[in-house]
Each structure stands twice: as structure tokens, then as C-alpha cells.
Design a protein around this motif. Structure first.
Motif, mmCIF file in Angstrom:
data_model
loop_
_atom_site.group_PDB
_atom_site.id
_atom_site.type_symbol
_atom_site.label_atom_id
_atom_site.label_comp_id
_atom_site.label_asym_id
_atom_site.label_seq_id
_atom_site.Cartn_x
_atom_site.Cartn_y
_atom_site.Cartn_z
ATOM 1 N N VAL A 165 -15.658 0.132 -70.072
ATOM 2 C CA VAL A 165 -15.434 -0.511 -71.383
ATOM 3 C C VAL A 165 -16.536 -0.191 -72.389
ATOM 4 O O VAL A 165 -16.447 -0.584 -73.553
ATOM 5 N N ALA A 168 -8.145 -3.461 -73.062
ATOM 6 C CA ALA A 168 -9.450 -4.107 -73.179
ATOM 7 C C ALA A 168 -9.600 -4.716 -74.555
ATOM 8 O O ALA A 168 -9.408 -4.037 -75.566
ATOM 9 N N SER A 205 -14.941 -3.246 -77.259
ATOM 10 C CA SER A 205 -14.942 -2.262 -76.177
ATOM 11 C C SER A 205 -15.048 -0.840 -76.709
ATOM 12 O O SER A 205 -14.809 -0.562 -77.888
#
Length: 541
Positions: A237, A299, A303
């Protein structure tokens, strides 16, 4: 003139002479006499660390017991009274794994289908499988210790003292439940404490890979990122750089792409012919965005950006670290700092979940080569290299450990770390380097103790949680359990093991019902409680 030593018939087998001496000692009850003859003398405190009697004794046990016996005899000869109580370590995964083999089971699911009550019964039956061999070895080498009145960690009296100790910790605010990155054995289905991890390292040769992560808004600029765990890339991420380092944008003669990496690693990664196009301070890279490498998972939050971190080095890799908060302590802490999502597509068996469709249901470390091939097919693999490194394996079942975020119960050892170090410095160690060096260094770097185990045969963790108000409380004795339980409890006959203890609920202050948290504790805590629990303190003695 002094007297002569008794002559020894050297032609007589040594084993025969030893057996004769042992027979004389036995006839005189010499083990007991060596203690009672010193009644009223100053005590020398000796602790016998407990072996597990469901495994055979080995030559290393002979060596250890010889050293211990030498010390105890010497202190007795100096005039001290040296009580020597034997003990048996009867809980934990070593016992469970042996029983699993006997029953043909290979997973926690198999144990639960077999039944926890029946499984724990088999564990109880198995723990003294080799007790006769242990007794024979102990007596044959002349190790003087009381084998007839040993402490046994599965006994209720012993467990009750362990509970009393744990309640002391709990009431002092030193036990907490938290998410941490833990070394986890997927085969055993439980995390390991740091001292257990140190028992199982192996050197292994693996493929490490360099991947290209494209900078958003550019035609041909890429962050170069190195990893030894390709299976963690679906959970990436963020990227981490060191803001104080100098980074470069560089290209290779045969390649039009621009690669970003730390200056010190250009020749090692790109080759000596690489051309540096531009130098930039690490701080200039902060917050740059890049494209998700393996877009299997969504995500949220901030991120796929670059963040600063002081754990980034120039010793290997590219000076850019791939961040997956679910699978590394540094990653997790950086994620907490910047509110990054934790993508954890790995189940308790160590297999990818359905979201990672190409490798769903596969043990994650077995997919590294296929993930590497997938990245190559998509043009995202820069190169791969064979490296040899040291990797931790489970010391009990020899399965490669995984590091990922799990909820567990901890003892906050770091709160009293300074006292541990100060007390260790008062000890007169022989040899000195063991205490001041190896053990001292371990104390300097001590972390909170991972106390709980998601297993079956062990001392149950004595913490109950209210189903209504979520309040936590610890029980410190059988009498307290009987007093507070909804169900009738006879302190004299209750078995404190699972599953019986799981069926008991406590009355909460709010009027609600409290249920025990399902874990058992680290069997090393059982062993460490021996100075108190062997005497059933404070309930007796």
C-alpha cells in the motif's frame, strides 16, 4: 602419613562398580538423607527446569543433569541444605504435536472435529509415556533429585498458582490484548514468542526480486523496489524512502525507462554502465504517487504514495522499501503513523484468500515463483537474484513462519525492562559472557511477551470478558472461580483445563455474563512459574 584410598579392581567393568554404588545409595535412601542431614542449615535454592516426559531423554540431558548435580553436591558438602524437587513439563505444542501424529491429525480443524475433550484426554495420557526411561537415566547417572514428589504443570495446584501470578500481572495493568505483527506458525495455528523464534532459524536460498512501480503522471519513470517475499506484494500500500538519502533517476544503455533508486546502489542494481540523469534529495520524493502493482485488493485512504522512514538503509536493495502493514513490524508502525490500510488476504492456515484469485487456497510461500512469473508477464519484473539468508522456522513442527498482524494477549515486559537489566547485572554469572553478553543483550532488546496461544492443551488464560459491557477481569484461584461463576463449581474436583473451563461464566459488575477468552498460555510461562507453583504458593507453604 595419610591414609590410602581404597584399591579399585580395574579389571572389573566400570558399569558393574557403578551399579554397586547405586545399590548402596538406594539402600541408604541417600537422596533423601542428603537433604534431611542438613536440617536447620542455611538453604541453597536449586530450581530443576522441567523436561517433557512424552519425549525420550538424550545425551544433552545427561550433560545438563551432571552439571546440576555437581553444583548441588558441592553446596551440600559446603554445609547447605539443598532441596531438589524434580518436575515435569506436561503442556504445550510438543505434547499436542506428538498426539496429532498418533491420531493421524494434521490441523486444528482436525482436532476440533475429533473433539477438544477427547484430544486433551489423549494429551494427558501421553505426557508420561517415557517417565520410566527418564527415571532410569536419572538414577543411572547418579543424579540426586526427588522423583517421587515432583511438581507437574498439568496439576490443578500448579495451574492455580500460575493463575495467581497472572492475576497479579493483570491487576497491575501489565496484561493487554493488542494487534501486533507476530511470527506465526500456520501449521500449529498459533503465534510464537521471541525466545521461541530464536530456536528455529535456517539458512535457505531463495529468489529475491526487483519490481518496477510506475510513477503516476509520467511516461516512463519507475520506482525500483526489492523484496525477498513476493507473496506480500498483493498487500503493498506504500513505499518507504529515507528523506536524508540522495536518490537518483538513472537509465541503462539498453533501456529507455528511468529508474528511481538510492545513489549508493546504482552500480549494484543497474550496472556500471548506468547513466545518472538527475539527483534528488529523498525528501523531494515524499508523497509521490505510483500505480498499484498487483490490483487484486481495493485500498482506501492515502495509499500508493511514498513516505519517509528511518529504517530504510543503503546496505542492500534499492533504498526504497515495499510497505505491506499486515506483514512486517516496521510496515505496521509506518501504516499506523500515516493511517494506511492493512490488506491481509491470508487465512490462519497461511493460504491466500479468494481475493487473490490466481493463487487462492495456496500456502503463500509456495506461490513466490508463480507471482514472479506473473510480474514478468506483465512487464513489472526488473530482475531476480538468488540469495541465501537466515529464515525462522517453527522449532516444533519445522514449518516456515509467517509474520503478520494478529490479535494476541501480551505481558508488557517493556514496562519493567530496566528492573530486569538491573537485576541481571547483580548476578555472578559463570561464565561471565553468558549473562553479561548473550542473556544481557537479549534483555536489552526485550519486547512484550506474547502470552497467549490459540491451542487446546495448556494452562487456560484466566481472563473473562463481559458479553454486555466488554469489561475484562482475571480469576486468581479456584475459590474465586467457584464464588463468581454462574454455574456450580466444586473447587476440589473441577478440572481447570479446556473444554471444562470454557463452560464456566462469571457474573459481571454490570449484571452481565462474562465468557472466558479461548486461548491457553505459552507453556514457557508454566515453566517459569515453577519457583512458586512447585510449592502451590501462596495457597500452601
Amino acid at each position: 602419613m595419610g591414609g590410602k584410598f581404597r584399591e579399585v579392581n580395574v579389571k572389573s567393568p566400570a558399569s558393574k562398580r557403578e551399579e554397586q554404588i547405586l545399590s548402596e545409595w538406594s539402600a541408604q535412601d541417600m537422596v533423601k538423607l542428603s537433604v534431611t542431614a542438613r536440617e536447620g542449615a542455611p538453604p541453597f535454592i536449586f530450581y530443576e527446569g522441567p523436561p517433557t516426559a512424552n519425549g525420550r531423554p538424550g545425551i544433552h540431558h545427561v550433560l545438563a543433569r551432571t552439571i546440576k548435580d555437581t553444583v548441588c553436591r558441592y553446596k551440600t558438602m559446603e554445609g547447605y541444605q539443598v532441596n531438589r524437587k524434580a518436575g515435569w513439563d506436561t503442556h504445550g505444542l510438543p505434547v499436542e504435536i506428538e498426539v496429532e501424529k498418533q491420531l493421524g491429525l494434521s490441523s486444528k480443524l482436525g482436532i476440533e472435529e475429533y473433539g477438544i475433550e477427547a484430544f486433551n484426554h489423549q494429551c494427558r495420557q501421553s505426557v508420561f509415556t517415557y517417565e520410566k526411561e527418564w527415571r532410569r537415566m536419572t538414577e543411572r547417572i547418579g543424579y540426586w533429585i526427588d522423583l517421587d514428589d515432583p511438581y507437574i504443570t498439568l496439576n490443578n495446584d500448579y495451574i492455580e498458582t500460575v493463575w495467581w501470578i497472572l492475576k497479579k500481572y493483570f491487576d497491575a495493568g501489565l496484561i493487554y490484548e493488542g494487534h501486533k505483527i507476530m511470527p506465526y506458525c500456520s501449521r500449529c495455528g498459533t503465534p510464537l514468542a521471541s525466545h521461541e523464534v530464536s530456536l528455529g532459524y535456517k539458512d535457505e536460498t531463495i529468489n529475491s526480486i526487483y519490481v518496477r512501480m510506475k510513477v503516476v503522471g509520467t511516461a516512463n519513470e519507475y520506482f525500483l523496489v526489492w523484496t525477498t517475499t513476493p507473496w506480500t506484494l498483493p498487500s503493498n500500500v506504500a513505499l518507504a524512502i529515507n528523506p536524508a538519502f540522495t536518490y537518483v533517476k538513472a537509465r541503462r544503455p539498453e533501456d529507455d525507462c528511468i529508474y528511481i533508486l538510492v545513489r549508493e546502489r546504482v552500480a549494484a542494481v543497474l550496472g556500471k554502465e548506468a547513466e545518472i540523469v538527475e539527483e534528488v534529495k529523498g525528501e523531494q520524493l515524499l508523497n509521490l504517487a505510483y500505480e498499484q502493482l498487483l490490483p487484486f485488493l481495493e485500498a482506501s485512504g492515502p495509499s500508493f504514495r511514498v513516505y519517509g522512514a528511518d529504517f530504510v538503509s543503503t546496505e542492500d536493495g534499492t533504498g526504497i522499501v515495499h510497505i505491506a502493514p499486515a506483514f512486517g513490524e516496521d510496515d505496521y508502525q509506518l501504516g499506523r503513523k500515516h493511517n494506511l490500510p492493512v490488506l491481509q488476504p491470508v487465512d490462519k492456515a497461511g493460504n491466500f484468500t479468494a481475493e487473490i484469485s490466481p493463487w487462492a487456497g495456496r500456502f503463500v510461500r509456495d506461490t513466490d515463483d508463480e507471482i514472479t512469473a506473473h510480474l514478468k508477464a506483465e512487464g513489472k519484473l526488473f530482475k531476480k537474484e538468488r540469495i541465501t539468508h537466515s529464515y525462522p522456522y517453527c522449532w516444533r513442527c519445522d514449518t516456515a513462519l509467517l509474520y503478520y498482524a494478529r490479535k494476541s494477549w501480551y505481558i508488557e515486559v517493556t514496562k519493567y525492562k530496566d528492573r530486569l537489566i538491573a537485576n541481571n547485572n547483580k548476578i555472578n554469572w559463570y561464565p561471565e559472557h553468558v549473562g553479561k553478553g548473550r542473556f544481557g543483550n537479549w534483555l536489552e532488546n526485550v519486547i512484550d511477551w506474547s502470552l497467549s496461544r490459540d491451542r487446546y492443551w495448556g494452562t487456560p488464560l484466566n481472563i473473562w470478558r463481559c458479553e454486555n459491557c466488554n469489561r475484562l477481569d482475571a480469576v486468581g484461584s479456584r475459590a474465586e472461580l467457584a464464588e463468581r461463576a454462574f454455574e456450580p463449581v466444586d473447587p476440589a474436583t473441577i478440572d481447570l483445563h479446556r473444554p471444562y473451563i470454557d463452560d464456566l461464566h462469571l457474573k459481571c459488575e454490570c449484571g452481565g455474563r462474562m465468557t472466558r477468552t479461548p486461548e491457553v498460555i505459552d507453556c514457557w510461562f508454566d515453566s517459569g512459574s515453577m519457583p512458586y507453583a512447585q510449592w502451590h504458593y501462596p495457597f500452601e507453604h
